[in-house]
Design an enzyme around this catalytic site. Structure first.
Site, mmCIF file in Angstrom:
data_model
loop_
_atom_site.group_PDB
_atom_site.id
_atom_site.type_symbol
_atom_site.label_atom_id
_atom_site.label_comp_id
_atom_site.label_asym_id
_atom_site.label_seq_id
_atom_site.Cartn_x
_atom_site.Cartn_y
_atom_site.Cartn_z
ATOM 1 N N GLU A 145 71.247 -26.111 6.788
ATOM 2 C CA GLU A 145 70.686 -27.319 6.208
ATOM 3 C C GLU A 145 69.356 -27.689 6.476
ATOM 4 O OE1 GLU A 145 69.786 -29.938 8.322
ATOM 5 O OE2 GLU A 145 70.505 -29.101 10.239
ATOM 6 N N LYS A 200 65.395 -21.161 8.683
ATOM 7 C CA LYS A 200 65.657 -22.255 9.150
ATOM 8 C C LYS A 200 64.915 -22.666 10.532
ATOM 9 C CE LYS A 200 67.629 -26.300 10.636
ATOM 10 N NZ LYS A 200 67.488 -27.597 9.914
ATOM 11 N N CYS A 256 66.900 -30.392 16.788
ATOM 12 C CA CYS A 256 66.513 -29.125 16.231
ATOM 13 C C CYS A 256 65.051 -28.737 16.706
ATOM 14 C CB CYS A 256 66.407 -29.425 14.862
ATOM 15 S SG CYS A 256 68.087 -29.604 13.859
ATOM 16 N N PHE A 257 64.055 -29.325 16.487
ATOM 17 C CA PHE A 257 62.676 -28.899 16.920
ATOM 18 C C PHE A 257 62.648 -28.040 18.112
ATOM 19 C CE2 PHE A 257 60.056 -31.608 13.492
ATOM 20 C CZ PHE A 257 61.038 -31.134 12.528
ATOM 21 N N LYS A 259 64.764 -26.993 20.474
ATOM 22 C CA LYS A 259 65.628 -25.988 20.526
ATOM 23 C C LYS A 259 65.450 -24.822 19.723
ATOM 24 C CE LYS A 259 69.643 -26.663 18.415
ATOM 25 N NZ LYS A 259 69.915 -25.517 17.665
ATOM 26 N N ARG A 418 53.346 -45.688 17.701
ATOM 27 C CA ARG A 418 53.640 -45.384 16.399
ATOM 28 C C ARG A 418 52.750 -45.868 15.188
ATOM 29 N NH1 ARG A 418 57.595 -41.276 15.671
ATOM 30 N NH2 ARG A 418 59.210 -41.581 17.335
#
Length: 439
Positions: A145, A200, A256-257, A259, A418
């Site tokens: 994904e 991915k 995700c990033f 890992k 931010r």
């Protein structure tokens, strides 16, 4: 799975999990109690649940009935043994493969959905093909994904691409036929298994690299008098670079990033590519440096001591429009400030106190600092020496700083990591203001 069920009402979709509490939450009539906060997800679940979208703990029976099984379990970084700290822990993928091998009937297409190291499919194939039961066979596909939390529904309904990796054409066509119900065929890419798995990891590594790159420039902007937003806009207009992922901030987070980059580092070292491993490791190092840099700067601005000082933390999710706190920049920044003796008051519109407790520990005061959960922005900032904006929730960009400033202890600081605050209005309210990446 919710989007597939919504777009393909004739396909029976069964989401299974061993965690009965989580399945109960997915079946809860109150859609506000769904385990995951994702804009638009509740609408889709309400439309498909009970029709062709089902949530169950009966894993074995659902595997037995399935023509296609998606393996979507967690693949965390190993904490011990060979590759600890970098390699993926594949115990749950292996357990799932064994469970599918035991319970599947007839021919079953098994789809890797989890982010996995290259050639994991070989392991899955070996396990599946070890079964000796007559009439049982398997095909393995990779279908990673590429959605982003906060825009996941949109990313699934209008994807840039759908990637299917495999070696058996009939299995590829079966999965492809599902996505073709709503995705243009030209956006469905076919590769071999190994290219799909590596794509991915590479996509996440390149995106994280851009975040670390612009954050390094943000630090230079602060020292030179430049403005990182102006720099990002200028370079982003170059069509070869583009504007996405050029927003400076407190660093990347999420599941995700980090890992996936650590996994990439481990793979490179496994194949003797030390220089390549070191290169990608620097992306992680710079991300950690950015968060530590913010913590140090806050301490310096508050007269080099935080002991007994109240600091409001606005935002604990790793980014807006999600309740996910995994690897959130807020965690490291909060721990650093607690280490300095600060009393943190944490507010987030979607993150619950139990999630914060899981990341920071019990909120009881210790020899260092402590933390508490604030039910509102006003409560978090009341009598605070400083306010740190960490997550870019929309409601934080419209705060009445005149009202907030009156309740803070002077001299009070606002740290915007931010770049979403109107700094002129905040300064007019009497606050000292630091904006990340502004000289």
């Amino acid at each position: 799975m919710a989007v597939i069920a919504d777009r393909c009402p004739d396909i029976e979709v069964h989401v299974v999990d061993l965690n009965s509490e989580r399945i109960a939450a997915w079946n809860d009539p109150d859609l506000a109690r769904l385990p995951i906060y994702e804009p638009g997800l509740d609408t889709i679940v309400a439309r498909a649940r009970g029709r062709n979208l089902n949530f169950s703990t009966d894993v074995d029976r659902c595997i037995e009935k399935a023509d296609m099984v998606f393996l979507s379990v967690n693949t965390p970084t190993k904490q011990r043994g060979i590759g600890a700290g970098k390699a993926s822990d594949l115990r749950w993928i292996e357990a799932c493969a064994r469970q599918v091998a035991r319970n599947a009937k007839g021919h079953t297409i098994v789809v890797e959905k989890s982010t996995l190291p290259v050639r994991t499919a070989e392991t899955i194939k070996t396990i599946l093909n070890s079964t000796q039961e007559r009439g049982k066979s398997f095909s393995v596909l990779s279908n990673p994904e590429f959605l982003a939390e906060g825009t996941a529904i949109k990313d699934l309904e209008y994807p840039d691409r759908v990637l299917i990796g495999g070696e058996e054409e009939h299995a590829i066509e079966e999965l492809k036929s599902i996505y073709e119900r709503w995705v243009e065929p030209a956006k469905i890419l076919e590769t071999n298994l190994w290219s799909s798995e590596l794509s991915k990891l590479t996509a996440n590594a390149l995106l994280a690299q851009r975040v670390s790159s612009i954050n390094s420039i943000a630090a230079l902007c602060e020292s030179t008098g430049a403005n990182v937003r102006e720099v990002a806009e200028a370079v982003g207009r170059d069509h070869r670079i583009g504007e996405k992922f050029l927003k400076s901030g407190p660093g990347f987070g999420g599941s995700c990033f980090q890992k996936d980059i650590l996994n990439l580092v481990y793979l490179c070292r496994s194949f003797g590519l030390e220089e390549v491993a070191t290169y990608w490791e620097q992306v992680i190092d710079l991300n950690t440096w950015q968060q530590r840099r913010i913590s140090r700067l806050i301490t310096e601005k508050l007269f080099n001591t935080l002991a007994g000082k109240k600091i409001a933390i606005l935002g604990f999710a790793f980014k807006a429009n999600t309740n996910d706190t995994r690897e959130s920049p807020a965690i490291r920044i909060a721990k650093d400030l607690i280490e300095e003796g600060a009393i943190l008051s944490i507010h987030d519109p979607k993150v619950k106190i139990d999630q914060i407790r899981a990341e920071l520990g019990e909120k009881l005061k210790n020899d260092l600092g402590e933390w508490e959960f604030a039910g509102s922005i006003k409560d978090a900032c009341n009598n605070a020496d400083a306010c740190i904006l960490i997550t870019e929730w929309k409601e934080y960009s419209t705060i009445n700083w005149m009202e907030i400033s009156e309740s803070m202890r002077k001299p009070a600081w606002l740290f915007d990591t931010r770049c979403i605050v109107d700094s002129n209005l905040a300064r007019k309210s009497g606050l000292n203001v630091w904006i990340l990446g502004e000289g």
